[in-house]
Design a protein around this motif. Sequence first.
Motif, PDB file in Angstrom:
ATOM      1  N   ILE A  47      31.887 -32.065   2.674  1.00 47.72           N
ATOM      2  CA  ILE A  47      30.731 -32.865   3.075  1.00 47.72           C
ATOM      3  C   ILE A  47      30.596 -32.789   4.588  1.00 47.72           C
ATOM      4  O   ILE A  47      31.483 -32.256   5.261  1.00 47.72           O
ATOM      5  CB  ILE A  47      30.871 -34.344   2.641  1.00 47.72           C
ATOM      6  CG1 ILE A  47      32.142 -34.972   3.215  1.00 47.72           C
ATOM      7  CG2 ILE A  47      30.811 -34.466   1.120  1.00 47.72           C
ATOM      8  CD1 ILE A  47      32.304 -36.454   2.940  1.00 47.72           C
ATOM      9  N   GLU A  48      29.493 -33.300   5.112  1.00 45.22           N
ATOM     10  CA  GLU A  48      29.317 -33.386   6.559  1.00 45.22           C
ATOM     11  C   GLU A  48      28.987 -34.820   6.928  1.00 45.22           C
ATOM     12  O   GLU A  48      27.892 -35.312   6.668  1.00 45.22           O
ATOM     13  CB  GLU A  48      28.202 -32.462   7.037  1.00 45.22           C
ATOM     14  CG  GLU A  48      28.068 -32.469   8.547  1.00 45.22           C
ATOM     15  CD  GLU A  48      26.997 -31.536   9.058  1.00 45.22           C
ATOM     16  OE1 GLU A  48      26.646 -31.688  10.237  1.00 45.22           O
ATOM     17  OE2 GLU A  48      26.505 -30.691   8.295  1.00 45.22           O
ATOM     18  N   ILE A  49      29.982 -35.492   7.485  1.00 45.03           N
ATOM     19  CA  ILE A  49      29.782 -36.858   7.965  1.00 45.03           C
ATOM     20  C   ILE A  49      29.219 -36.751   9.371  1.00 45.03           C
ATOM     21  O   ILE A  49      29.857 -36.207  10.267  1.00 45.03           O
ATOM     22  CB  ILE A  49      31.104 -37.649   7.952  1.00 45.03           C
ATOM     23  CG1 ILE A  49      31.640 -37.744   6.517  1.00 45.03           C
ATOM     24  CG2 ILE A  49      30.917 -39.027   8.560  1.00 45.03           C
ATOM     25  CD1 ILE A  49      33.036 -38.313   6.406  1.00 45.03           C
ATOM     26  N   THR A  50      28.014 -37.248   9.552  1.00 46.76           N
ATOM     27  CA  THR A  50      27.330 -37.161  10.848  1.00 46.76           C
ATOM     28  C   THR A  50      27.534 -38.461  11.619  1.00 46.76           C
ATOM     29  O   THR A  50      27.967 -39.471  11.037  1.00 46.76           O
ATOM     30  CB  THR A  50      25.829 -36.915  10.645  1.00 46.76           C
ATOM     31  OG1 THR A  50      25.255 -38.062  10.006  1.00 46.76           O
ATOM     32  CG2 THR A  50      25.581 -35.668   9.805  1.00 46.76           C
ATOM     33  N   PRO A  51      27.200 -38.465  12.910  1.00 46.66           N
ATOM     34  CA  PRO A  51      27.322 -39.711  13.682  1.00 46.66           C
ATOM     35  C   PRO A  51      26.565 -40.885  13.054  1.00 46.66           C
ATOM     36  O   PRO A  51      27.001 -42.028  13.178  1.00 46.66           O
ATOM     37  CB  PRO A  51      26.745 -39.334  15.051  1.00 46.66           C
ATOM     38  CG  PRO A  51      27.039 -37.875  15.174  1.00 46.66           C
ATOM     39  CD  PRO A  51      26.859 -37.329  13.767  1.00 46.66           C
ATOM     40  N   VAL A  52      25.472 -40.607  12.370  1.00 47.75           N
ATOM     41  CA  VAL A  52      24.699 -41.670  11.704  1.00 47.75           C
ATOM     42  C   VAL A  52      25.542 -42.364  10.634  1.00 47.75           C
ATOM     43  O   VAL A  52      25.391 -43.560  10.381  1.00 47.75           O
ATOM     44  CB  VAL A  52      23.409 -41.080  11.083  1.00 47.75           C
ATOM     45  CG1 VAL A  52      22.677 -42.095  10.233  1.00 47.75           C
ATOM     46  CG2 VAL A  52      22.504 -40.541  12.173  1.00 47.75           C
ATOM     47  N   ASP A  53      26.464 -41.608  10.004  1.00 48.39           N
ATOM     48  CA  ASP A  53      27.308 -42.152   8.935  1.00 48.39           C
ATOM     49  C   ASP A  53      28.504 -42.933   9.469  1.00 48.39           C
ATOM     50  O   ASP A  53      29.144 -43.677   8.731  1.00 48.39           O
ATOM     51  CB  ASP A  53      27.835 -41.014   8.043  1.00 48.39           C
ATOM     52  CG  ASP A  53      26.728 -40.232   7.378  1.00 48.39           C
ATOM     53  OD1 ASP A  53      25.856 -40.876   6.763  1.00 48.39           O
ATOM     54  OD2 ASP A  53      26.722 -38.994   7.481  1.00 48.39           O
ATOM     55  N   ILE A  54      28.828 -42.746  10.741  1.00 50.57           N
ATOM     56  CA  ILE A  54      30.029 -43.371  11.300  1.00 50.57           C
ATOM     57  C   ILE A  54      29.686 -44.779  11.790  1.00 50.57           C
ATOM     58  O   ILE A  54      29.511 -45.027  12.986  1.00 50.57           O
ATOM     59  CB  ILE A  54      30.645 -42.493  12.399  1.00 50.57           C
ATOM     60  CG1 ILE A  54      30.966 -41.107  11.834  1.00 50.57           C
ATOM     61  CG2 ILE A  54      31.923 -43.141  12.938  1.00 50.57           C
ATOM     62  CD1 ILE A  54      31.443 -40.108  12.862  1.00 50.57           C
ATOM     63  N   VAL A  55      29.573 -45.668  10.817  1.00 46.08           N
ATOM     64  CA  VAL A  55      29.277 -47.075  11.065  1.00 46.08           C
ATOM     65  C   VAL A  55      30.325 -47.909  10.331  1.00 46.08           C
ATOM     66  O   VAL A  55      30.899 -47.455   9.339  1.00 46.08           O
ATOM     67  CB  VAL A  55      27.846 -47.450  10.607  1.00 46.08           C
ATOM     68  CG1 VAL A  55      26.810 -46.739  11.461  1.00 46.08           C
ATOM     69  CG2 VAL A  55      27.643 -47.143   9.131  1.00 46.08           C
ATOM     70  N   PRO A  56      30.583 -49.126  10.804  1.00 45.91           N
ATOM     71  CA  PRO A  56      31.613 -49.952  10.161  1.00 45.91           C
ATOM     72  C   PRO A  56      31.428 -50.113   8.654  1.00 45.91           C
ATOM     73  O   PRO A  56      32.410 -50.100   7.910  1.00 45.91           O
ATOM     74  CB  PRO A  56      31.482 -51.298  10.883  1.00 45.91           C
ATOM     75  CG  PRO A  56      30.975 -50.932  12.233  1.00 45.91           C
ATOM     76  CD  PRO A  56      30.040 -49.765  12.009  1.00 45.91           C
ATOM     77  N   GLU A  57      30.189 -50.234   8.197  1.00 49.28           N
ATOM     78  CA  GLU A  57      29.956 -50.433   6.764  1.00 49.28           C
ATOM     79  C   GLU A  57      30.543 -49.302   5.918  1.00 49.28           C
ATOM     80  O   GLU A  57      30.935 -49.524   4.768  1.00 49.28           O
ATOM     81  CB  GLU A  57      28.450 -50.537   6.459  1.00 49.28           C
ATOM     82  CG  GLU A  57      27.753 -51.704   7.111  1.00 49.28           C
ATOM     83  CD  GLU A  57      27.371 -51.418   8.568  1.00 49.28           C
ATOM     84  OE1 GLU A  57      26.889 -50.308   8.878  1.00 49.28           O
ATOM     85  OE2 GLU A  57      27.564 -52.316   9.402  1.00 49.28           O
ATOM     86  N   ASN A  58      30.597 -48.093   6.462  1.00 46.69           N
ATOM     87  CA  ASN A  58      31.121 -46.952   5.717  1.00 46.69           C
ATOM     88  C   ASN A  58      32.630 -46.786   5.837  1.00 46.69           C
ATOM     89  O   ASN A  58      33.223 -46.006   5.094  1.00 46.69           O
ATOM     90  CB  ASN A  58      30.434 -45.658   6.170  1.00 46.69           C
ATOM     91  CG  ASN A  58      29.006 -45.559   5.695  1.00 46.69           C
ATOM     92  OD1 ASN A  58      28.620 -46.162   4.703  1.00 46.69           O
ATOM     93  ND2 ASN A  58      28.206 -44.793   6.413  1.00 46.69           N
ATOM     94  N   PHE A  59      33.263 -47.504   6.763  1.00 46.71           N
ATOM     95  CA  PHE A  59      34.686 -47.300   7.017  1.00 46.71           C
ATOM     96  C   PHE A  59      35.523 -48.570   6.950  1.00 46.71           C
ATOM     97  O   PHE A  59      36.707 -48.537   7.244  1.00 46.71           O
ATOM     98  CB  PHE A  59      34.887 -46.610   8.379  1.00 46.71           C
ATOM     99  CG  PHE A  59      34.459 -45.171   8.359  1.00 46.71           C
ATOM    100  CD1 PHE A  59      35.334 -44.174   7.989  1.00 46.71           C
ATOM    101  CD2 PHE A  59      33.157 -44.827   8.679  1.00 46.71           C
ATOM    102  CE1 PHE A  59      34.939 -42.851   7.945  1.00 46.71           C
ATOM    103  CE2 PHE A  59      32.735 -43.497   8.643  1.00 46.71           C
ATOM    104  CZ  PHE A  59      33.634 -42.514   8.274  1.00 46.71           C
TER     105      PHE A  59
END
Length: 75
Positions: A47-59
């Motif tokens: 997969i490609e985790i982009t900066p848009v995906d790097i948010v607290p809700e996802n981690f």
Amino acid sequence: MDQLMDILTEVNADVDFETCDTLIDDGILDSFDIVSIVGELNDTFDIEITPVDIVPENFNSAEAMWEMIQRLQDN
């Protein structure tokens, strides 16, 4: 999900990833941990985790990360 848990345990074996849902909010994972996790997830799950995906809700939890992985695999 087992692969995800293996990756998380490898990054930080002292954390109970099965139950913790405040990994970011409580500062349990630092930015280096996140960079390591993102790299491993990209490689392992193709997969490609982009900066848009790097948010607290996802981690904040393993479950949230798993949901993000599945969403990105569907795209």
